[in-house]
Design an enzyme around this catalytic site. Structure first.
Site: not given
Length: 542
Positions: A214, A275
């Site tokens: 993330d 990401e």
């Protein structure tokens, strides 16, 4: 239940199984509920693995299922090495991984290293400890500016809206790039680094095949925490073109990825995808060096309008960003943080036609594709009533931004009444529209012209046809509003018409089209309608 070796062309080399892989993002709360409480869970996923095999994907990405207060739907992690009771148990997780592997599916899971939940025992210890203590050094606590420290340490804003700093009882402030209940970790602290390695090994030892990291460009912060340009936070986005933003992409973040790569390399055949909201191709490429991430999410295609010139530019930039040895491009049109493509492209029949066309464009490209659960059903965004909204963006924006809940509504599986087989109960954590009976998996499997049938056929061709080989593209000349490219090495042609008027198709045999094509047969010579894409095999003389 095992797939034959002939079907799994994308995993012929087990050490690099992710090359040309199709990942399927399972948004855990919204995929399938096995208990009747209206929240998707691990047993629900396990019960639907047969569907994922039928769809034709190669790997799963599970969003967070860890213990969490759910301030940000699980991305506020209170314990990264356990399973939240809402989703099941560690035994359920182990059974899911084992069953997925029997189906020939790889399993990747989310890592959330930028921040923890404010309920994490570390943060609770920090609140009880004095300023400048070892407990606070795990996070980014700072003294305030101005008289008596009453002003935040800098002008950073939260991606979710409002300031990125919250003041605690003794007067210090802590940084949170997202919600107040998601305090940022201090990655200059060796204890934080050691903890991530421990978390990675915990899940790798349980058989996971990799991680989605993330906000992988956010962990490292400049030591002096300088002010940001105000324009960097104007849109609440993770990246603003042409604006320097010290909150993200600090050079020292690469040391963190090198550390994580060393852990992965001690487990053969494991990988990580980051990401990365980074628009500069050269800076993006740094994350994919041989000792860092194996893959990086490139969001150019996702953030591009339905315009042939802009789509081509997004494709070319994405390929330029992975020119290094061994690097693979990634493609995605949707995830849990953005509106669904049917709605982004205009809603109704037009949005659906464009979404179907873009699915063929994405799946024709070399590299790795990521699907988001429900896009294969052509689901639109849902306008939810105010009282149903859960996303922290809704509150932090002062009820201006409705947040991301509209793209997170649970999947419709079967039946005539909501929640359409998602749960054995009558309710779901976000309400499923009553008019989705025509969008269920059950209904679409019986319809050869459905979005689901299109995805199944496209994935089958992508997996089995030799024309999908080759990592370079050759672009054809095309009328305004259109493009066509050919995969060098394999020969597949993909043509896209984003205009309203039909245009002549390139010569060749039609393999698949996103909408009806009026031609006497599949040998070519017809016209490509507006807002349609087609796959072709070149004529023999080519």
């Amino acid at each position: 239940m095992r797939r034959s070796a002939g079907i799994r062309q994308s995993a012929t080399d087990e050490d690099v199984w992710w090359r040309n892989c199709v990942f399927y993002q399972v948004y855990v709360p919204s995929f399938a509920d096995s208990t009747g409480d209206g929240i998707g869970d691990l047993r629900g996923i396990r019960a639907r693995l047969g569907y994922l095999e039928l769809l034709g994907v190669d790997a799963l990405w599970l969003t967070p299922f860890y213990p969490s207060p759910m301030a940000d739907n699980g991305y506020d992690v209170a314990d990264p090495r356990a399973v939240d009771d809402r989703f099941g148990t560690l035994d359920d997780f182990d059974a899911l991984v084992a069953e997925a592997h029997r189906y020939g599916l790889k399993v990747t899971i989310d890592l959330v290293p930028n921040h923890t939940s404010s309920a994490h025992h570390w943060f609770q210890e920090a609140l009880q400890a004095p300023p400048h203590s070892a407990e606070r050094e795990r996070y980014l606590f700072r003294d305030g500016r101005g008289p008596n420290g009453t002003e935040p340490p800098n002008n950073w804003t939260s991606v979710f809206g409002g300031p990125a700093w919250t003041r605690v009882a003794d007067g210090q402030w802590y940084l949170h790039l997202f919600d107040t209940e998601q305090p940022d970790l201090n990655w200059a602290n060796p204890e934080v680094q050691d903890d991530l390695q421990q978390t990675m090994r915990f899940w790798l030892d349980r058989g996971v095949d990799g991680f989605r990291i993330d906000v992988a460009h956010a962990m490292a912060k400049p030591p002096d925490l300088p002010d940001m340009e105000p324009a960097a936070g104007d849109s609440g986005a993770l990246v603003v073109p042409g604006v320097y933003d010290p909150r993200f992409d600090n050079d020292s973040v690469h040391d963190i990825h090198r550390m994580a790569r060393k852990v992965l390399d001690s487990y053969p055949g494991r990988m990580a995808v980051g990401e990365l909201w980074i628009l500069d191709d050269e800076r993006f490429a740094k994350y994919l060096r041989a000792d860092e991430l194996q893959l990086g999410f490139n969001f150019r295609l996702l953030t591009t309008d339905f315009d042939a010139n802009r789509i081509r530019e997004a494709i070319e930039h994405s390929l330029d960003a992975v020119r290094g040895p061994g690097a693979q491009p990634t493609w995605t049109l949707a995830n849990h943080d953005v509106g669904r493509q049917v709605s982004r492209y205009g809603d109704g029949w037009r949005g659906l036609a464009r979404a179907r066309a873009m699915a063929l464009v994405m799946l024709a490209l070399p590299g790795v594709a990521f699907l988001y659960n429900g896009e294969e059903l052509g689901l639109p965004d849902v306008h939810l009533p105010d009282e149903a909204l859960r996303d922290p963006v809704w509150e932090r924006s002062g009820h201006v931004d409705r947040g991301r809940d509209g793209c997170r509504v649970p999947l419709p599986w079967e039946g005539e009444q909501a929640p359409f087989g998602f749960s054995t109960g009558t309710r779901s954590w976000l309400p499923v529209p009553e008019d989705w009976a025509g969008l269920t998996v059950e209904t679409q499997l019986e319809d050869a012209d459905s979005v689901l049938s299109l995805y199944r056929r496209a994935l089958e061709l992508r997996r089995e046809r030799p024309e999908f080989s080759g990592e370079e593209l050759e672009w054809y000349g095309a009328p305004p509003g259109c493009f066509a490219f050919r995969r060098k090495g394999g020969g597949l042609i993909c043509a896209l018409n984003t205009s309203a008027a039909p245009v002549p198709l390139p010569p060749g045999e039609i393999l698949l089209s996103s909408g009806p094509i009026d031609s006497a047969d599949t040998s070519g010579g017809g016209e490509l309608p507006g807002e349609t894409a087609a796959w072709l095999i070149p004529a023999a003389e080519d």
